[in-house]
Motif scaffolding. Structure first.
Motif, short mmCIF file in Angstrom:
data_model
loop_
_atom_site.label_atom_id
_atom_site.label_comp_id
_atom_site.label_asym_id
_atom_site.label_seq_id
_atom_site.Cartn_x
_atom_site.Cartn_y
_atom_site.Cartn_z
N ALA A 101 0.84 -1.20 0.00
CA ALA A 101 0.00 0.00 0.00
C ALA A 101 0.87 1.25 0.00
O ALA A 101 0.54 2.25 -0.65
CB ALA A 101 -0.94 -0.01 1.20
N ILE A 102 2.00 1.21 0.72
CA ILE A 102 2.92 2.35 0.71
C ILE A 102 3.47 2.55 -0.70
O ILE A 102 3.56 3.68 -1.20
CB ILE A 102 4.07 2.15 1.72
CG1 ILE A 102 3.53 2.04 3.15
CG2 ILE A 102 5.07 3.30 1.63
CD1 ILE A 102 4.60 1.82 4.20
N VAL A 103 3.84 1.46 -1.35
CA VAL A 103 4.35 1.55 -2.72
C VAL A 103 3.34 2.24 -3.62
O VAL A 103 3.67 3.15 -4.39
CB VAL A 103 4.71 0.14 -3.26
CG1 VAL A 103 5.01 0.20 -4.76
CG2 VAL A 103 5.90 -0.44 -2.51
N GLN A 104 2.08 1.83 -3.53
CA GLN A 104 1.04 2.43 -4.37
C GLN A 104 0.84 3.90 -4.04
O GLN A 104 0.62 4.73 -4.93
CB GLN A 104 -0.28 1.67 -4.20
CG GLN A 104 -1.35 2.06 -5.22
CD GLN A 104 -0.89 1.87 -6.65
OE1 GLN A 104 -0.36 0.81 -7.01
NE2 GLN A 104 -1.05 2.90 -7.48
N THR A 105 0.95 4.25 -2.75
CA THR A 105 0.83 5.65 -2.34
C THR A 105 1.93 6.49 -2.98
O THR A 105 1.69 7.61 -3.44
CB THR A 105 0.90 5.76 -0.81
OG1 THR A 105 -0.20 5.07 -0.23
CG2 THR A 105 0.85 7.22 -0.37
N LEU A 106 3.14 5.97 -3.03
CA LEU A 106 4.26 6.72 -3.63
C LEU A 106 4.04 6.94 -5.12
O LEU A 106 4.34 8.02 -5.64
CB LEU A 106 5.57 5.97 -3.41
CG LEU A 106 6.00 5.76 -1.95
CD1 LEU A 106 7.36 5.08 -1.90
CD2 LEU A 106 6.03 7.07 -1.19
N VAL A 107 3.53 5.94 -5.79
CA VAL A 107 3.25 6.08 -7.22
C VAL A 107 2.24 7.20 -7.45
O VAL A 107 2.33 7.95 -8.44
CB VAL A 107 2.74 4.74 -7.80
CG1 VAL A 107 2.26 4.91 -9.24
CG2 VAL A 107 3.84 3.68 -7.73
N ASN A 108 1.30 7.35 -6.52
CA ASN A 108 0.26 8.37 -6.65
C ASN A 108 0.66 9.71 -6.04
O ASN A 108 -0.07 10.69 -6.20
CB ASN A 108 -1.04 7.88 -6.00
CG ASN A 108 -1.60 6.65 -6.68
OD1 ASN A 108 -1.42 6.45 -7.87
ND2 ASN A 108 -2.29 5.81 -5.91
N THR A 109 1.80 9.75 -5.33
CA THR A 109 2.24 10.99 -4.66
C THR A 109 3.70 11.23 -5.01
O THR A 109 4.61 10.82 -4.27
CB THR A 109 2.07 10.85 -3.13
OG1 THR A 109 0.81 10.28 -2.82
CG2 THR A 109 2.20 12.20 -2.44
N PRO A 110 3.98 11.86 -6.15
CA PRO A 110 5.33 11.91 -6.71
C PRO A 110 6.40 12.55 -5.82
O PRO A 110 7.58 12.24 -5.97
CB PRO A 110 5.15 12.73 -7.99
CG PRO A 110 3.70 12.60 -8.33
CD PRO A 110 2.99 12.49 -7.03
N THR A 111 6.02 13.43 -4.89
CA THR A 111 7.02 14.11 -4.07
C THR A 111 7.26 13.40 -2.73
O THR A 111 8.11 13.85 -1.95
CB THR A 111 6.61 15.56 -3.80
OG1 THR A 111 5.34 15.57 -3.11
CG2 THR A 111 6.49 16.34 -5.10
N ALA A 112 6.51 12.34 -2.46
CA ALA A 112 6.61 11.68 -1.16
C ALA A 112 7.65 10.56 -1.19
O ALA A 112 8.05 10.07 -2.24
CB ALA A 112 5.26 11.11 -0.75
N PHE A 113 8.06 10.14 0.02
CA PHE A 113 8.98 9.02 0.19
C PHE A 113 8.31 7.98 1.07
O PHE A 113 7.39 8.27 1.84
CB PHE A 113 10.29 9.47 0.85
CG PHE A 113 11.16 10.31 -0.05
CD1 PHE A 113 12.20 9.73 -0.75
CD2 PHE A 113 10.92 11.67 -0.21
CE1 PHE A 113 13.01 10.48 -1.59
CE2 PHE A 113 11.71 12.43 -1.05
CZ PHE A 113 12.76 11.84 -1.75
N GLY A 114 8.78 6.74 0.96
CA GLY A 114 8.29 5.66 1.80
C GLY A 114 9.44 4.89 2.42
O GLY A 114 10.54 4.83 1.86
N VAL A 115 9.19 4.33 3.59
CA VAL A 115 10.17 3.51 4.31
C VAL A 115 9.67 2.08 4.34
O VAL A 115 8.56 1.82 4.84
CB VAL A 115 10.40 4.04 5.74
CG1 VAL A 115 11.29 3.08 6.53
CG2 VAL A 115 11.01 5.43 5.72
N PHE A 116 10.45 1.14 3.81
CA PHE A 116 10.08 -0.27 3.82
C PHE A 116 11.30 -1.12 3.51
O PHE A 116 12.41 -0.60 3.31
CB PHE A 116 8.96 -0.57 2.80
CG PHE A 116 9.08 0.18 1.50
CD1 PHE A 116 10.01 -0.21 0.55
CD2 PHE A 116 8.27 1.27 1.23
CE1 PHE A 116 10.14 0.47 -0.65
CE2 PHE A 116 8.39 1.96 0.04
CZ PHE A 116 9.32 1.56 -0.91
#
Length: 350
Positions: free
Chosen positions: A232-247
């Motif tokens: 879900a974090i991965v999908q969020t990043l694809v939809n939010t180009p300026t954001a980062f995710g930790v995983f």
């Protein structure tokens, strides 16, 4: 007397029926979202290769999984829990107090914790651990002495360091129940805090205060607890180009066509850098077996053998294809030997 005998017989039959009803033929596995895809792959292979039912694997987070695992013995409780960090002493003691006294620890390989963003053709950002801490800490030093602290004033990466992009700090990461978060705090944030001379001095003079400040993540909306589902974090990043995710690294590896990993201290998060210990935010991955369930739930020992087979966790095994960084060969040999024998832990993890 006949009445009493009949009652006793009926009670015995009821207990027998109840016990039979509680039996199950599927291994139940809970725990880490990072280990989940590896455990699921082994479960599917195990179910296809053997006559045993395919295990049920749930992603509950490392902390949540260990709580469930340690809650007791009996088929209403999980048989195995995955963990993206080592079991804590307090968790081991909880297990012991609830009768879960025979536990086998299985270290399965290594993983890197990555900070990644959607790949929009831009160059990967390069952060030091100290810059990362200054971006995500709840409070930061008010001056170079660390005599006082203020709520984190940094809203953009360029506020941390003028050489960084001017985009807003927005990081989606795992919640407090996650072993990935525990490891991220220890390996990235605490290490980053030590990069400031006054914080290193604070750790020497007042380790409790250092730990409280260095470990606390900001709660002003620029770090977002995104749940235990790393996909879900991965999908969020694809939809939010300026954001980062930790995983975990495996999710970056499996989505390399969509995501780009941030360099940490100049090191790219990639397979060999993690395997050789060059990437600074890396950790071991585990699962824990409730040995007392081996005689009552079919296939537990066989599942452990499948997980620790070269076909699965070896250098060219199917888990490597999914992003697992294998143990060295001699380490794999030793862990395979002890885990297949279900050798129990004899003391709390250090």
């Amino acid at each position: 007397m006949k009445t009493q005998a009949f009652i006793a017989l009926a009670a015995g039959l009821a207990i027998s029926v109840s016990a039979e009803a509680q039996q199950r033929d599927q291994i139940r596995i809970v725990g880490s979202s990072t280990v989940y895809p590896f455990s699921t792959a082994v479960a599917e292979s195990f179910g296809a290769k053997t006559g045993f039912a395919t295990p049920v694997v749930e992603s509950t987070g490392s902390g949540g999984g260990l709580r469930l695992f340690c809650s007791g013995v009996g088929t209403e409780h999980p048989d195995i829990t995955n963990a993206s960090r080592r079991m804590l002493t307090s968790e081991y003691e909880l297990c012991q107090s609830n009768g879960v006294r025979e536990i086998t620890e299985v270290r399965i390989g290594y993983d890197g914790i990555v900070l990644a963003a959607a790949d929009n053709g831009q160059a990967a950002m390069d952060l030091t651990l100290t810059q990362l801490w200054l971006a995500l800490a709840d409070q930061v030093p008010a001056d170079e002495t660390c005599s006082s602290f203020v709520d984190n004033p940094h809203s953009a990466w360029s506020d941390v360091d003028a050489s960084l992009p001017g985009q807003r700090i927005e990081v989606f990461g795992p919640p407090p129940t996650s072993g990935t978060r525990d490891a991220f705090v220890e390996l990235a944030l605490q290490a980053g805090a030590r990069g400031l001379a006054c914080m290193a001095e604070l750790e020497e003079s007042d380790p409790i205060r250092f730990d409280a400040i260095a470990s606390r993540i900001r709660e002003d909306g620029q770090w977002v607890d995104a749940g235990e589902n790393d996909n879900a974090i991965v999908q969020t990043l694809v939809n939010t180009p300026t954001a980062f995710g930790v995983f975990g690294y495996s999710f970056l590896d499996q989505n390399s066509d969509r995501l780009i990993g941030t360099l940490i201290d100049g090191v790219e998060p990639e397979f060999y850098a993690i395997a050789e210990g060059d990437y600074p935010v890396s950790r071991s991955l585990f699962f824990y077996v409730k040995n007392q369930h081996a005689p009552i739930v079919p296939g537990i020992a066989e599942f452990v053998s499948e997980f620790t087979s070269e076909d699965a966790w070896g250098e060219f095994g199917y888990l490597s294809d999914r992003g697992l960084i294998p143990l060295l060969e001699d380490e794999r040999d030793e862990v395979a030997r002890s885990s297949r024998a279900l050798e129990p832990m004899t003391q709390a993890p250090e």
